[in-house]
Design an enzyme around this catalytic site. Structure first.
Site, mmCIF file in Angstrom:
data_model
loop_
_atom_site.group_PDB
_atom_site.id
_atom_site.type_symbol
_atom_site.label_atom_id
_atom_site.label_comp_id
_atom_site.label_asym_id
_atom_site.label_seq_id
_atom_site.Cartn_x
_atom_site.Cartn_y
_atom_site.Cartn_z
ATOM 1 N N LYS A 22 0.835 -1.214 0.000
ATOM 2 C CA LYS A 22 0.000 0.000 0.000
ATOM 3 C C LYS A 22 0.863 1.254 0.000
ATOM 4 C CE LYS A 22 -1.639 1.609 4.010
ATOM 5 N NZ LYS A 22 -1.515 3.016 4.449
ATOM 6 N N ASN A 23 1.811 1.324 0.917
ATOM 7 C CA ASN A 23 2.552 2.580 1.079
ATOM 8 C C ASN A 23 3.552 2.828 -0.048
ATOM 9 O OD1 ASN A 23 1.038 3.187 3.270
ATOM 10 N ND2 ASN A 23 2.578 2.591 4.785
ATOM 11 N N ARG A 99 -4.715 11.010 3.787
ATOM 12 C CA ARG A 99 -3.561 11.888 4.022
ATOM 13 C C ARG A 99 -2.523 11.793 2.918
ATOM 14 N NH1 ARG A 99 -2.735 14.128 8.762
ATOM 15 N NH2 ARG A 99 -0.587 14.447 8.119
ATOM 16 N N CYS A 123 -4.904 13.393 12.657
ATOM 17 C CA CYS A 123 -5.410 12.063 12.310
ATOM 18 C C CYS A 123 -5.396 11.194 13.561
ATOM 19 C CB CYS A 123 -4.623 11.496 11.140
ATOM 20 S SG CYS A 123 -3.641 10.064 11.406
ATOM 21 N N ARG A 128 0.544 14.552 13.120
ATOM 22 C CA ARG A 128 1.045 14.374 11.761
ATOM 23 C C ARG A 128 1.106 15.679 10.964
ATOM 24 N NH1 ARG A 128 -1.327 8.935 9.222
ATOM 25 N NH2 ARG A 128 0.671 8.917 8.165
ATOM 26 N N PRO A 129 1.939 16.613 11.409
ATOM 27 C CA PRO A 129 2.102 17.850 10.639
ATOM 28 C C PRO A 129 2.781 17.570 9.298
ATOM 29 C CG PRO A 129 3.750 17.725 12.394
ATOM 30 C CD PRO A 129 2.843 16.537 12.554
ATOM 31 N N ILE A 130 2.744 18.557 8.388
ATOM 32 C CA ILE A 130 3.442 18.381 7.099
ATOM 33 C C ILE A 130 4.532 19.437 6.933
ATOM 34 C CG2 ILE A 130 1.554 17.193 5.900
ATOM 35 C CD1 ILE A 130 1.188 20.006 4.437
ATOM 36 N N ASP A 314 4.409 0.615 11.992
ATOM 37 C CA ASP A 314 3.241 -0.043 11.386
ATOM 38 C C ASP A 314 3.098 -1.502 11.816
ATOM 39 O OD1 ASP A 314 2.574 2.279 10.109
ATOM 40 O OD2 ASP A 314 3.329 1.683 8.146
ATOM 41 N N ILE A 336 7.512 6.905 17.052
ATOM 42 C CA ILE A 336 7.219 7.641 15.804
ATOM 43 C C ILE A 336 5.963 8.504 15.930
ATOM 44 C CG2 ILE A 336 6.876 7.440 13.296
ATOM 45 C CD1 ILE A 336 9.582 6.365 14.133
ATOM 46 N N ARG A 406 -8.676 -0.274 3.753
ATOM 47 C CA ARG A 406 -7.690 0.677 3.229
ATOM 48 C C ARG A 406 -6.336 0.018 3.016
ATOM 49 N NH1 ARG A 406 -8.032 6.410 6.165
ATOM 50 N NH2 ARG A 406 -6.608 6.793 4.456
HETATM 51 N N1 EPU Z 1 6.409 14.477 10.787
HETATM 52 C C1 EPU Z 1 6.544 15.809 11.072
HETATM 53 N N2 EPU Z 1 6.454 16.705 10.038
HETATM 54 C C2 EPU Z 1 6.258 16.303 8.754
HETATM 55 C C3 EPU Z 1 6.129 14.922 8.466
HETATM 56 C C4 EPU Z 1 6.225 14.038 9.511
HETATM 57 O O1 EPU Z 1 6.723 16.210 12.228
HETATM 58 O O2 EPU Z 1 6.185 17.170 7.877
HETATM 59 C C5 EPU Z 1 6.495 13.507 11.892
HETATM 60 C C6 EPU Z 1 5.205 12.689 12.016
HETATM 61 O O3 EPU Z 1 4.220 13.366 12.768
HETATM 62 C C7 EPU Z 1 5.703 11.437 12.685
HETATM 63 C C8 EPU Z 1 7.092 11.260 12.063
HETATM 64 O O4 EPU Z 1 7.480 12.544 11.570
HETATM 65 O O5 EPU Z 1 5.819 11.643 14.067
HETATM 66 C C9 EPU Z 1 7.191 10.258 10.933
HETATM 67 O O6 EPU Z 1 6.179 10.499 9.979
HETATM 68 P P1 EPU Z 1 6.354 10.149 8.422
HETATM 69 O O7 EPU Z 1 6.302 11.415 7.657
HETATM 70 O O8 EPU Z 1 7.544 9.269 8.273
HETATM 71 O O9 EPU Z 1 5.051 9.310 8.137
HETATM 72 P P2 EPU Z 1 4.087 9.417 6.869
HETATM 73 O O10 EPU Z 1 4.871 9.614 5.634
HETATM 74 O O11 EPU Z 1 2.984 10.360 7.172
HETATM 75 C C10 EPU Z 1 4.189 6.876 6.295
HETATM 76 C C11 EPU Z 1 3.201 5.753 6.144
HETATM 77 C C12 EPU Z 1 2.647 5.384 7.510
HETATM 78 C C13 EPU Z 1 3.816 4.970 8.403
HETATM 79 C C14 EPU Z 1 4.849 6.105 8.473
HETATM 80 C C15 EPU Z 1 6.084 5.748 9.271
HETATM 81 C C16 EPU Z 1 2.275 6.149 3.951
HETATM 82 C C17 EPU Z 1 1.114 6.526 3.121
HETATM 83 N N3 EPU Z 1 2.119 6.179 5.271
HETATM 84 O O12 EPU Z 1 3.462 7.959 6.853
HETATM 85 O O13 EPU Z 1 1.799 4.257 7.298
HETATM 86 O O14 EPU Z 1 3.340 4.683 9.702
HETATM 87 O O15 EPU Z 1 5.257 6.455 7.140
HETATM 88 O O16 EPU Z 1 6.711 4.629 8.744
HETATM 89 O O17 EPU Z 1 3.331 5.792 3.430
HETATM 90 C C18 EPU Z 1 0.000 2.793 7.764
HETATM 91 O O18 EPU Z 1 0.289 2.204 6.718
HETATM 92 O O19 EPU Z 1 -0.824 2.343 8.600
HETATM 93 C C19 EPU Z 1 0.646 4.078 8.052
HETATM 94 C C20 EPU Z 1 0.187 4.942 8.963
#
Ligand code: EPU
Length: 428
Positions: A22-23, A99, A123, A128-130, A314, A336, A406
């Site tokens: 999926k990811n 997301r 969420c 989960r900020p960006i 995960d 995380i 999902r």
């Molecule tokens: N974070 C920030 N700022 C950002 C982005 C992330 O502070 O701009 C923080 C997050 O809040 C978190 C950490 O950094 O505490 C790691 O987040 P990351 O960005 O790595 O996660 P993601 O890209 O949002 C993906 C997977 C998640 C998986 C995480 C960690 C996808 C679509 N989602 O999320 O998958 O848990 O990486 O490996 O690829 C799932 O499949 O159930 C799932 C939640």
């Protein structure tokens, strides 16, 4: 709404085909925006999020053509063709439900010189900020503006991004993905330091390279992208889902079973395999995939989640279901996401003994879990309840099946085929 009904206590044995990840799918699909030629993705899992992403690509003006799997196979083939981009906007209505929609920001910006994407908001598993997605894009040369819950990104003079250098203060999978896609067609070179090293990032890099991108350091935390004038179409097969495979491995553990996870790639699953062995499982790597067999109760362990190659967040909820049945007390630490223990109160309703304090959960194993009606607020938490249900005495009903849909392709079918007493019931 659908529910999953499980009558627990059956030993699982046989072959479980592992689907495409999926990811990985959710970061490969937006690559199609980067070229006007078709991108064909094979082994794409049949999941609600993949359908949702296809819909988003359609809204942007791309066409998506799907071929079903052949009889007896899982997965699909999708060809995405973004001949021209009709809209540079990812609207709130789509982003709030999924997301991963944020992953169109980098590629739309790279292709069109501007993009407008809704901010996703919080969420179930954390804030989960960006901010890191945005900071990385700024470092590559984007100019950002925030209006009415949206971020508007522009390349200088609406042209190509210049490229730049960004060191991630925290490892982020999504932000690394967005930055890679934005950098692929930049005018100059981009250096990403402390980049995520997850296998899904490697998959993304390989797909971009197949499309003509130039990336050095693939599989490391230091990625150097030399921007190219244009990317072309490609055909690419999505990697196997290491989290799905790990989840079914836990199903073997909790049922004292013996499963062949066909198509799983052990090379991507080091920390999970180490964890399974610590639990007492026998794990064998072979040409067909990964065989996981278990006898007796799991052994208690200590685990802490970490970015790859550490133990995946995960997989935390699924391991907790196994540890709930362990012969002693285990300690899990989630580093995380700040709110990823939503399965704990539901597992407790099935008889699990778990105490959470901040980021740490102490799981005292019990001899038996009992079935109950339960529900969860996210995908992996829902899977941990399914696992608990497979092991439990009596009947478990897992509500809010849309979370499972999902991320787990044909869950009941796959589990049913290896001996689980499981069905989906619809309340109409
Ligand atoms: N974070 C920030 N700022 C950002 C982005 C992330 O502070 O701009 C923080 C997050 O809040 C978190 C950490 O950094 O505490 C790691 O987040 P990351 O960005 O790595 O996660 P993601 O890209 O949002 C993906 C997977 C998640 C998986 C995480 C960690 C996808 C679509 N989602 O999320 O998958 O848990 O990486 O490996 O690829 C799932 O499949 O159930 C799932 C939640």
């Amino acid at each position: 709404m659908d529910r999953i009904l499980i009558r627990g206590g059956r030993r699982l044995s046989g072959r479980v085909p592992i689907s495409g990840a999926k990811n990985a799918a959710l970061t490969l699909m937006p690559c199609a925006i980067l070229t006007d030629e078709p991108l064909t993705l094979r082994n794409l899992p049949r999941l609600a999020d993949v359908d949702g992403f296809g819909h988003l690509l359609n809204q942007l003006g791309a066409s998506t053509a799907v071929e079903g799997a052949r009889a007896g196979e899982f997965g699909r083939v999708m060809t995405v063709r973004a001949g021209r981009i009709a809209s540079t906007e990812a609207p709130y209505d789509i982003v709030r439900k999924m997301r991963a929609s944020i992953l169109v920001l980098g590629p739309i910006l790279a292709r069109e010189g501007r993009a407008r994407v809704s901010l996703p908001g919080g969420c179930a598993i954390g804030n989960r900020p960006i901010d890191l997605h945005l900071k990385a894009l700024e470092a590559i040369g984007a100019e950002l503006e925030f209006t009415a819950g949206y971020v508007e990104a522009r390349a200088p003079s609406g042209g190509r991004l210049p490229g730049g250098r960004f060191a991630f203060p925290v490892v982020s999978v999504g932000a690394t993905e967005n930055a890679l896609m934005a950098a692929a067609t930049a005018r100059g070179t981009t250096l990403l330091e402390n980049a995520a090293q997850e296998p899904e990032i490697v998959d993304l890099c390989r797909c971009l390279v197949a499309m003509g991108a130039r990336i050095d350091g693939i599989g490391t935390g230091r990625l150097e992208v030399a921007g190219v004038d244009r990317l072309h179409g490609a055909t690419y097969a999505v990697m196997p889902d290491r989290i799905e495979a790990g989840s079914y491995a836990c199903a073997a553990v909790v049922t004292g079973g013996d499963l062949m996870l066909a198509g799983a790639d052990p090379a991507d699953m080091g920390a999970t395999i180490a964890g399974l062995r610590q639990l007492g499982a026998t794990v064998e790597e072979g040409p067909e995939g990964l065989r996981v067999a278990m006898e007796g109760r799991p052994r208690p362990i200590e685990l802490s989640t970490a970015p790859y190659p550490g133990f995946a967040t995960d997989m935390q909820a699924q391991f907790m279901a196994a540890l709930a049945l362990a012969d002693g007390a285990s300690v899990l630490t989630e580093t995380i996401f700040e709110n990823r223990y939503m399965h704990v109160p539901e597992l407790a309703r099935m008889g699990a003994d778990v105490r959470v304090s901040g980021r740490t959960a102490v799981v005292r194993g019990v001899g038996e879990l009992t079935g109950a009606p339960v529900m969860a607020t996210d995908l992996r938490a829902s899977m941990s309840l399914v696992l608990a249900g497979l092991a439990a005495r009596g009947e478990t009903q897992v509500a809010r099946v849309y979370h499972l849909d999902r991320g787990y392709e044909r869950l009941e079918e796959k589990l049913g085929a290896v001996g689980a007493d499981i069905e989906r019931v619809s309340d109409g």
